[in-house]
Scaffold this active site. Structure first.
Site, short mmCIF file in Angstrom:
data_model
loop_
_atom_site.label_atom_id
_atom_site.label_comp_id
_atom_site.label_asym_id
_atom_site.label_seq_id
_atom_site.Cartn_x
_atom_site.Cartn_y
_atom_site.Cartn_z
N ARG A 160 40.91 6.53 40.96
CA ARG A 160 40.31 6.02 42.30
C ARG A 160 38.87 6.42 42.07
O ARG A 160 37.85 5.84 42.52
CB ARG A 160 40.80 6.63 43.53
N TYR A 161 38.65 7.36 41.31
CA TYR A 161 36.99 7.83 41.03
C TYR A 161 36.69 7.42 39.56
O TYR A 161 37.55 7.33 38.60
CB TYR A 161 37.06 9.28 41.16
N ARG A 164 37.46 10.33 36.88
CA ARG A 164 38.59 11.46 36.79
C ARG A 164 39.72 10.73 37.31
O ARG A 164 39.80 9.88 38.08
CB ARG A 164 38.38 12.65 37.71
N CYS A 173 58.93 19.85 43.29
CA CYS A 173 58.17 20.87 43.75
C CYS A 173 59.07 22.12 43.94
O CYS A 173 60.59 21.89 43.91
CB CYS A 173 57.55 20.67 45.00
N CYS A 177 56.75 20.60 51.38
CA CYS A 177 56.13 20.90 52.71
C CYS A 177 56.21 19.73 53.62
O CYS A 177 56.29 18.53 53.20
CB CYS A 177 54.55 20.90 52.51
N CYS A 180 53.94 16.67 53.64
CA CYS A 180 53.27 16.06 52.22
C CYS A 180 52.72 14.66 52.18
O CYS A 180 53.44 13.94 52.84
CB CYS A 180 54.56 16.19 51.39
N ARG A 182 52.66 12.81 49.79
CA ARG A 182 53.24 12.05 48.89
C ARG A 182 54.72 11.77 49.11
O ARG A 182 55.35 12.08 48.38
CB ARG A 182 52.88 12.45 47.32
N ASP A 341 46.69 13.97 56.76
CA ASP A 341 46.72 12.75 56.28
C ASP A 341 47.64 12.07 57.41
O ASP A 341 48.30 12.58 57.90
CB ASP A 341 47.17 12.49 55.10
N ASP A 378 40.51 12.91 53.65
CA ASP A 378 40.96 11.93 52.75
C ASP A 378 40.94 10.55 53.20
O ASP A 378 41.73 10.33 54.04
CB ASP A 378 42.36 12.06 51.87
N LYS A 385 38.15 11.57 48.83
CA LYS A 385 37.84 12.34 49.68
C LYS A 385 36.43 12.31 50.14
O LYS A 385 35.46 12.33 49.55
CB LYS A 385 38.13 14.00 48.94
#
Ligand SMILES: *Cc1c(COP(=O)(O)O)cnc(C)c1O
Ligand code: SF4
Length: 526
Positions: A160-161, A164, A173, A177, A180, A182, A341, A378, A385
């Protein structure tokens, strides 16, 4: 549960035993210096390295097993029955845990043990135990709120950037969480990335020379089999144009036992390598975490932290200030605070953007710059971000925040419709704020108790009926010392305060002369 009091907020992080007294004599004798302030060397009441509390059902597990990350991973708990044996579940949680279409639940015994079994609002519990609220839809909710799938040239790689990429290497994981971002891809063991996909990701990196920074995430890369993780790191390091590798991981939080010497030695082979951890609340910083962070830092890995702003967990200036203090104490530099998000299942965690602004206001200047992260949103729709600050914040209305990213992409963040403000009366951090003598914070304004704050100390406060002097006006606490003076060269005696009021009409107080350093002149004034 009553905690021993340590730390500057008068609140002890979960499970940390009181520190032993320093004996004045030991400073002078020949014994090697023991740094009792180093959290990685904290001792428990028995004189052995401090440990955090362990739930009763695991009391009989031998220490070698408890401290073995493989044991922790294979003994994770996920069902109403198992979790109910450790904490007293509410009906809401039982419903959440029994739901069949929920985002995966799995918690390491270590992390579950940190929860206060009788507190339904325990901040660790809120992060990993689902409630029925996860089913509530909200306006602006999206499955892939950051449009990551649209920015994926190959599966698992988000470009996206300009310089990077985010490289998702696993869907697994150490624990999951509830908020999350994702959750659409994370948790599903059957849909994990395989070697062929890792190879396709590496191939994209090889043929895309503008990429200089690769961020390994997921899921959580540190849950991969060590050999597989190493082969990915080696694959990246063989590409000459990749300058830095970053790993984003919550393993040190959920499973600090994983950070062993073998892992650190392996990681250190692939420098320059940075790591961002993910702590949201001071209770997560335990003696085990301090030792894990210390190992990583000693392996030369600069550590950062990304927190997510979560209603009912950390939507409080005092909690956040305590968290950032605990982080820098462990050589972890607060990096970002994320606005939650717009992801499915996380509606009840959302806070207004103003809460993040308030937290930033409560950190900047009030604590070390090192302890101050950047508050970011975000961008919904995938702009990346965006820091919540001038230049990027275009407008802010009662329900919508309009932002632009570094490229000029303009997006909106829809504020939550329902937000239950943080309960200060029951918050031990709010009840024990870190004192800042003589400083009027902005809290009076935010609480509606005051309409303005006078910048006291730079005017004649006593003329306006104030009794409490600004700390700069108390010569016992503060020697006027000019900004322009070089340290050690200010040979003037401290300025005595004039006994009575000196009257200057408002706005006509003495000002620094041409070329005079401002700080020095204020010193004279005071
Ligand atoms: C967060 C993120 C990055 C890294 O952003 P930094 O601001 O450099 O930390 C890179 N790619 C994606 C897709 C991200 O979400
Ligand atoms: S550790 Fe990260 S990827 Fe895994 S569940 Fe938590 S937020 Fe999602």
């Amino acid at each position: 549960m009553v905690q021993p009091v340590t730390g500057d907020e008068g609140v002890s992080p979960a499970g940390i035993a009181p520190r032993p007294e320093t004996h004045a004599a030991s400073r002078h004798d020949e014994t090697p210096f023991v740094n009792l302030r180093d959290p990685a060397r904290a001792l428990g009441p028995d004189g052995k390295p401090a440990v955090s509390r362990r739930a009763a059902i695991w009391e009989d597990v031998p220490d070698e097993r408890w401290n073995d990350w493989r044991w922790q991973l294979s003994n994770r708990v996920s069902t109403v029955e198992d979790i109910g044996r450790v904490i007293n579940l509410t009906d809401d949680e039982k419903a959440g845990l029994s739901s069949t279409d929920k985002f995966r639940v799995d918690v390491t015994p270590y992390f579950l043990s940190l929860i206060d079994p009788d507190d339904p609002n325990d901040p660790i519990r809120r992060q990993v135990i689902p409630t029925d609220c996860e089913h509530e839809a909200f306006t602006a909710m999206m499955e892939d709120s950051l449009a990551e799938d649209r920015h994926s040239p190959v599966p698992g790689l988000v470009h996206r950037y300009p310089d990077r990429v985010l490289m998702l290497v696993t869907t697994q994981c150490a624990s999951y969480c509830r908020y999350c971002t994702r959750s659409r891809i994370v948790g599903d063991a059957a849909a994990n990335f395989n070697r062929a996909e890792h190879e396709a990701q590496l191939d994209y990196l090889r043929r895309t020379p503008q990429i200089r920074d690769v961020l390994i995430s997921g899921g959580d890369g540190l849950t991969l089999a060590p050999k597989l993780l190493e082969s990915i790191l080696r694959g990246i390091r063989e590409i000459p144009h990749i300058e830095i590798i970053r790993i984003g991981s919550r393993v040190p939080v959920f499973l600090p036992q994983r950070i062993d010497d073998e892992l650190c030695e392996m990681l250190a082979k692939y420098h320059p390598l940075w790591m961002n951890l993910h702590f949201n609340h001071p209770n997560e910083i335990t003696p085990e975490v301090s030792r894990a962070a210390d190992k990583l830092a000693r392996a030369g890995i600069p550590l950062g932290n990304q927190s997510v702003l979560l209603a009912g967990v950390n939507d409080c200036v005092h909690i956040m200030r305590s968290l950032v203090h605990r982080l820098v104490e462990n050589r972890i530099r607060p990096y970002y605070i994320y606005q939650c998000d717009l992801v499915e299942g996380s509606g009840h965690f959302r806070t207004p953007v103003g809460k993040g602004i308030e937290i930033m206001e409560g950190l900047r200047g009030h604590t070390s710059g090192y302890a101050v992260p950047t508050f970011v949103v975000d961008a919904p729709g995938g702009g990346g971000k965006i820091p919540v600050m001038p230049n990027y914040l275009i407008s802010y209305s009662d329900h919508k925040v309009v932002l632009r990213n570094f490229e000029g992409y303009i997006t909106t963040y829809e504020e939550p419709e329902h937000y239950t403000p943080h309960d200060k009366a029951s918050c031990k951090y709010c009840q024990n704020p870190r004192p800042e003598p003589g400083q009027g914070g902005i809290e009076g304004l935010l609480d509606g108790k005051q309409m303005w704050i006078e910048p006291s100390g730079f005017e004649q406060a006593h003329l306006r009926g104030r009794t409490e002097p600004h700390r700069l006006q108390d010569p016992a606490k503060w020697v006027p010392y000019g900004v322009g003076a070089i340290e050690g060269t200010a040979d003037r005696a401290p300025v005595e305060l004039a006994p009575g009021p000196t009257t200057y009409p408002p706005g006509e107080e003495p000002r620094p002369g041409e070329g005079e350093p401002t700080g020095w002149s204020h010193g004279e004034l005071l």
